[in-house]
Design a protein around this motif. Sequence first.
Motif, PDB file in Angstrom:
ATOM      1  N   SER A  20       0.850  -1.200   0.000  1.00 30.48           N
ATOM      2  CA  SER A  20       0.000   0.000   0.000  1.00 30.48           C
ATOM      3  C   SER A  20       0.882   1.244   0.000  1.00 30.48           C
ATOM      4  O   SER A  20       1.855   1.336   0.763  1.00 30.48           O
ATOM      5  CB  SER A  20      -0.912  -0.010   1.239  1.00 30.48           C
ATOM      6  N   HIS A  69     -10.175  -4.732   7.158  1.00 33.78           N
ATOM      7  CA  HIS A  69     -10.045  -3.297   7.438  1.00 33.78           C
ATOM      8  C   HIS A  69     -11.410  -2.615   7.618  1.00 33.78           C
ATOM      9  O   HIS A  69     -11.464  -1.429   7.891  1.00 33.78           O
ATOM     10  CB  HIS A  69      -9.226  -2.607   6.346  1.00 33.78           C
ATOM     11  N   LYS A  70     -12.489  -3.372   7.431  1.00 31.47           N
ATOM     12  CA  LYS A  70     -13.835  -2.794   7.618  1.00 31.47           C
ATOM     13  C   LYS A  70     -14.515  -3.389   8.856  1.00 31.47           C
ATOM     14  O   LYS A  70     -15.698  -3.125   9.093  1.00 31.47           O
ATOM     15  CB  LYS A  70     -14.706  -3.064   6.376  1.00 31.47           C
ATOM     16  N   GLU A 122      -3.922   8.231   8.989  1.00 33.87           N
ATOM     17  CA  GLU A 122      -3.444   9.214   8.010  1.00 33.87           C
ATOM     18  C   GLU A 122      -1.910   9.192   7.971  1.00 33.87           C
ATOM     19  O   GLU A 122      -1.226   9.670   8.871  1.00 33.87           O
ATOM     20  CB  GLU A 122      -3.951  10.638   8.266  1.00 33.87           C
ATOM     21  N   SER A 123      -1.405   8.658   6.846  1.00 31.67           N
ATOM     22  CA  SER A 123       0.039   8.398   6.747  1.00 31.67           C
ATOM     23  C   SER A 123       0.897   9.648   6.964  1.00 31.67           C
ATOM     24  O   SER A 123       1.954   9.576   7.598  1.00 31.67           O
ATOM     25  CB  SER A 123       0.358   7.768   5.386  1.00 31.67           C
ATOM     26  N   ARG A 124       0.447  10.796   6.445  1.00 28.32           N
ATOM     27  CA  ARG A 124       1.299  11.993   6.568  1.00 28.32           C
ATOM     28  C   ARG A 124       1.320  12.496   8.007  1.00 28.32           C
ATOM     29  O   ARG A 124       2.349  12.974   8.506  1.00 28.32           O
ATOM     30  CB  ARG A 124       0.819  13.073   5.587  1.00 28.32           C
ATOM     31  N   GLN A 133      -9.356   2.128   6.398  1.00 30.61           N
ATOM     32  CA  GLN A 133      -8.258   2.091   5.420  1.00 30.61           C
ATOM     33  C   GLN A 133      -6.960   1.714   6.132  1.00 30.61           C
ATOM     34  O   GLN A 133      -6.889   1.725   7.365  1.00 30.61           O
ATOM     35  CB  GLN A 133      -8.099   3.479   4.775  1.00 30.61           C
ATOM     36  N   VAL A 134      -5.937   1.424   5.355  1.00 29.09           N
ATOM     37  CA  VAL A 134      -4.603   1.244   5.917  1.00 29.09           C
ATOM     38  C   VAL A 134      -3.766   2.457   5.520  1.00 29.09           C
ATOM     39  O   VAL A 134      -4.019   3.039   4.465  1.00 29.09           O
ATOM     40  CB  VAL A 134      -3.943  -0.068   5.415  1.00 29.09           C
ATOM     41  N   PRO A 135      -2.809   2.872   6.339  1.00 32.14           N
ATOM     42  CA  PRO A 135      -2.379   2.232   7.579  1.00 32.14           C
ATOM     43  C   PRO A 135      -3.160   2.733   8.794  1.00 32.14           C
ATOM     44  O   PRO A 135      -3.763   3.808   8.763  1.00 32.14           O
ATOM     45  CB  PRO A 135      -0.925   2.709   7.705  1.00 32.14           C
TER      46      PRO A 135
HETATM   47  N1  LIG Z   1      -5.104   9.495   3.234  1.00 33.47           N
HETATM   48  C1  LIG Z   1      -4.930   8.129   3.714  1.00 33.47           C
HETATM   49  C2  LIG Z   1      -5.191   7.207   2.558  1.00 33.47           C
HETATM   50  C3  LIG Z   1      -5.279   5.758   2.985  1.00 33.47           C
HETATM   51  C4  LIG Z   1      -5.648   4.874   1.822  1.00 33.47           C
HETATM   52  O1  LIG Z   1      -6.185   5.335   0.792  1.00 33.47           O
HETATM   53  N2  LIG Z   1      -5.372   3.593   1.959  1.00 33.47           N
HETATM   54  C5  LIG Z   1      -5.730   2.654   0.937  1.00 33.47           C
HETATM   55  C6  LIG Z   1      -4.525   1.787   0.566  1.00 33.47           C
HETATM   56  S1  LIG Z   1      -3.214   2.769  -0.098  1.00 33.47           S
HETATM   57  C7  LIG Z   1      -6.835   1.746   1.466  1.00 33.47           C
HETATM   58  O2  LIG Z   1      -6.865   1.419   2.637  1.00 33.47           O
HETATM   59  N3  LIG Z   1      -7.755   1.338   0.583  1.00 33.47           N
HETATM   60  C8  LIG Z   1      -8.813   0.448   0.932  1.00 33.47           C
HETATM   61  C9  LIG Z   1     -10.140   1.146   1.122  1.00 33.47           C
HETATM   62  O3  LIG Z   1     -10.199   2.393   1.001  1.00 33.47           O
HETATM   63  O4  LIG Z   1     -11.119   0.443   1.390  1.00 33.47           O
HETATM   64  C10 LIG Z   1      -3.491   7.983   4.243  1.00 33.47           C
HETATM   65  O5  LIG Z   1      -2.599   8.625   3.701  1.00 33.47           O
HETATM   66  O6  LIG Z   1      -3.297   7.219   5.210  1.00 33.47           O
END
Ligand SMILES: N[C@@H](CCC(=O)N[C@@H](CS)C(=O)NCC(=O)O)C(=O)O
Length: 220
Positions: free
Chosen positions: A12, A41-42, A67-69, A54-56
């Motif tokens: 990811s 993840h849900k 939120e990764s940032r 979502q991850v991470p």
């Molecule tokens: N803005 C969030 C974006 C997180 C994100 O989009 N994660 C994706 C993987 S890169 C995810 O979990 N996708 C699965 C989903 O949204 O169900 C961050 O930077 O942490």
Amino acid sequence: MASVKVYGPPLSTAVSRVLACLFEKEVEFQIINVEMAKGQHKTPDYLKIQPFGQVPAFQDEQVTLFESRAICRYVSEKYGKQGNKGLFGLDLITKASIDEWVEAEGQSFNPPSSALVFQLAFAPMMKLKQDPNVIKQSEEKLVKVLDVYERRLGESRFLAGEEFTLADLSHLPNTQYLVDRTDKGGLFTERKNVGRWWDEISSRDSWKKVVDMQSLPPKS
Ligand SMILES: N[C@@H](CCC(=O)N[C@@H](CS)C(=O)NCC(=O)O)C(=O)O
């Protein structure tokens, strides 16, 4: 066992952003597997630490974050005295400049580049149909963003000045996929300043460790 936990797969882009930061800061961590294919993840338990599913997700003893940032900023401050000490700057002006470019990444660079990564790298791997309109529009937007980067990187070695910082690190995940796994790599490598910057930031040991962890199948 390390007290820092990162939930999600290194494949990811958002997870790999956090991993790059942890390697830069020499923070030990463990990866906690999240079975995304099974929808883990849900689940209610996971949503307690990442309410958007979502991850991470991230844990450091009692602290949980998403939120990764934001996680990268936390790691840089919390572990300020180890690893790359200037990753999030050492004074107000540098921090403001880093923040500016981390925001530019999140708001301007990420939308078109993550759309292209999904369409051109992930959709074929997942046997999903690509959307030519999304590809065309995203590429047009990304070209305009990279024109700004080309000018900026003609003025300074890195985005926020003369040192590698979170501003640059934040761009690694999407750019790696675009350069390595799509036919759009030339958008980066054929620009004089952006190409020079990409060569430099992608050859850092911290990022090479993340790429190794991704163990992607050979390019087709
Ligand atoms: N803005 C969030 C974006 C997180 C994100 O989009 N994660 C994706 C993987 S890169 C995810 O979990 N996708 C699965 C989903 O949204 O169900 C961050 O930077 O942490």
